[in-house]
Write an enzyme that holds these catalytic residues in place. Structure first.
Site, short mmCIF file in Angstrom:
data_model
loop_
_atom_site.label_atom_id
_atom_site.label_comp_id
_atom_site.label_asym_id
_atom_site.label_seq_id
_atom_site.Cartn_x
_atom_site.Cartn_y
_atom_site.Cartn_z
CE LYS A 54 -3.90 -2.26 2.18
NZ LYS A 54 -4.48 -2.78 3.42
CD GLN A 98 -3.77 -4.56 6.60
OE1 GLN A 98 -3.53 -3.62 5.86
NE2 GLN A 98 -4.43 -5.63 6.19
CG ASP A 121 -10.45 -0.55 4.92
OD1 ASP A 121 -10.22 -0.87 3.74
OD2 ASP A 121 -9.76 -0.94 5.89
#
Ligand code: NAD
Length: 297
Positions: A54, A98, A121
């Protein structure tokens, strides 16, 4: 029939180049650099690989990346404090924590602490509610990637029968909402569904996200169906090696489907590309700017 292979690597590269173009325009016209903060708690090797990837792709797109690596035993309160600082930081437009988090942390509480406007997200309940009620939401990256691939291949999906296999919060449920928004007739199938073969056999579009290696044989599919295989399953390969397969038995499905995503190289590469797209979307919304074309649902 031999299905068209939907190449996620190539399509993800197209999305990344659209992102980079938009980032350039934001910088040149508005003096803005979209910023993505990624928070990793603990040393899970798979998560470390994702976070590195990422970070690299964020930089390649011309965006600013902020990495926060916290020890596994970090108290939950410290993570919540960090999220509050990132919520208030004007250089940060997207925040990603995460998952999975260590056992002593409450993932729902942590996600709830992220500003919904920076929730790239799309897991915050406010974004889930916005998506469900047809309002401008941050959309979870994997389903967003799937719907982009479907639109690219099929164009208008109105009236098509779509089956989503799997009802998780991160893939199955938002996927069903996105297909509903595309005017499909949507069936959300799961582990308690009766006559799964019959349900899948009626699908013009199948999105498989059960996490069960090759559980769907080609002869379950409607001939000509478009198959998006989200499953990523590691199975024994040649010798002592392992390899990745999807939820659909690719070799038999390819003879029946009209189009299919391979595993690997299908949906997988789209997820990070959509994370970058969501960061640009968040940056535009936060600054009251027009949304980028081809990057939002
Ligand atoms: P999950 O375990 O949270 O959910 C799986 C769902 O599948 C559940 O709703 C369950 O009811 C259903 N299911 C399980 N077994 C079934 C069966 N035998 N018959 C019918 N339904 C069944 O999983 P998830 O997080 O949604 O992920 C699903 C798969 O997608 C996994 O393989 C995961 O690795 C993969 N995934 C890929 C990406 C990506 O490509 N970037 C991202 C997220 C998840």
């Amino acid at each position: 029939m031999t299905a068209k292979i939907l190449d996620g690597r190539a399509f993800a590269a197209t999305i990344r180049s659209r992102v980079a173009d938009h980032v350039r325009r934001l910088r040149d016209d508005h003096g803005l650099v979209p910023g993505l903060a990624v928070v990793l708690v603990g040393e899970d090797p798979a998560s470390q690989v994702y976070v590195r990837s990422k970070g690299r792709q964020t930089a390649e797109a011309g965006m600013q990346g902020f990495e926060h690596l916290l020890a596994a035993e970090t108290p939950e309160g410290e993570l919540l404090d960090l999220i509050r600082r990132l919520n208030d930081d004007p250089r940060v437009h997207g925040i990603l924590v995460q998952l999975p988090l260590p056992d002593h942390m409450d993932a729902a509480k942590v996600i709830d602490a992220i500003s919904p406007d920076k929730d790239v997200d799309g897991f915050h309940v406010l974004n889930v509610g916005r998506l469900g009620t047809g309002q401008a939401a941050m959309v979870p990256c994997t389903p967003l990637g799937c719907v982009m691939m479907l639109r690219d291949h099929l164009g208008d999906m109105s009236g098509l029968d779509a089956v989503v296999l799997g009802r998780s919060n991160i893939v199955g449920k938002p996927m069903a909402q996105l297909l509903l928004a595309e005017n499909c007739t949507v069936t959300l199938a799961h582990s308690r569904t009766v006559d799964l073969a019959g349900v899948i056999g009626r699908a013009d579009i199948l999105v498989a996200a059960a996490g069960r290696p090759r559980m769907i044989p080609g002869d379950w599919l409607k001939p000509g169906a478009t198959v998006i295989d989200v499953g990523i399953n590691r199975v024994p390969g040649a010798g002592d090696k392992t390899r990745l397969v999807g939820d659909v038995d690719f070799d038999s499905a390819v003879a029946v489907a009209g189009a299919i995503t391979p595993v690997p190289g299908g949906v997988g590469p789209m997820t990070i590309a959509c994370l970058l797209a969501n960061t640009v979307t968040a940056c535009c919304r936060i600054n009251g700017l027009r949304l980028p074309e081809g990057l939002t649902p």
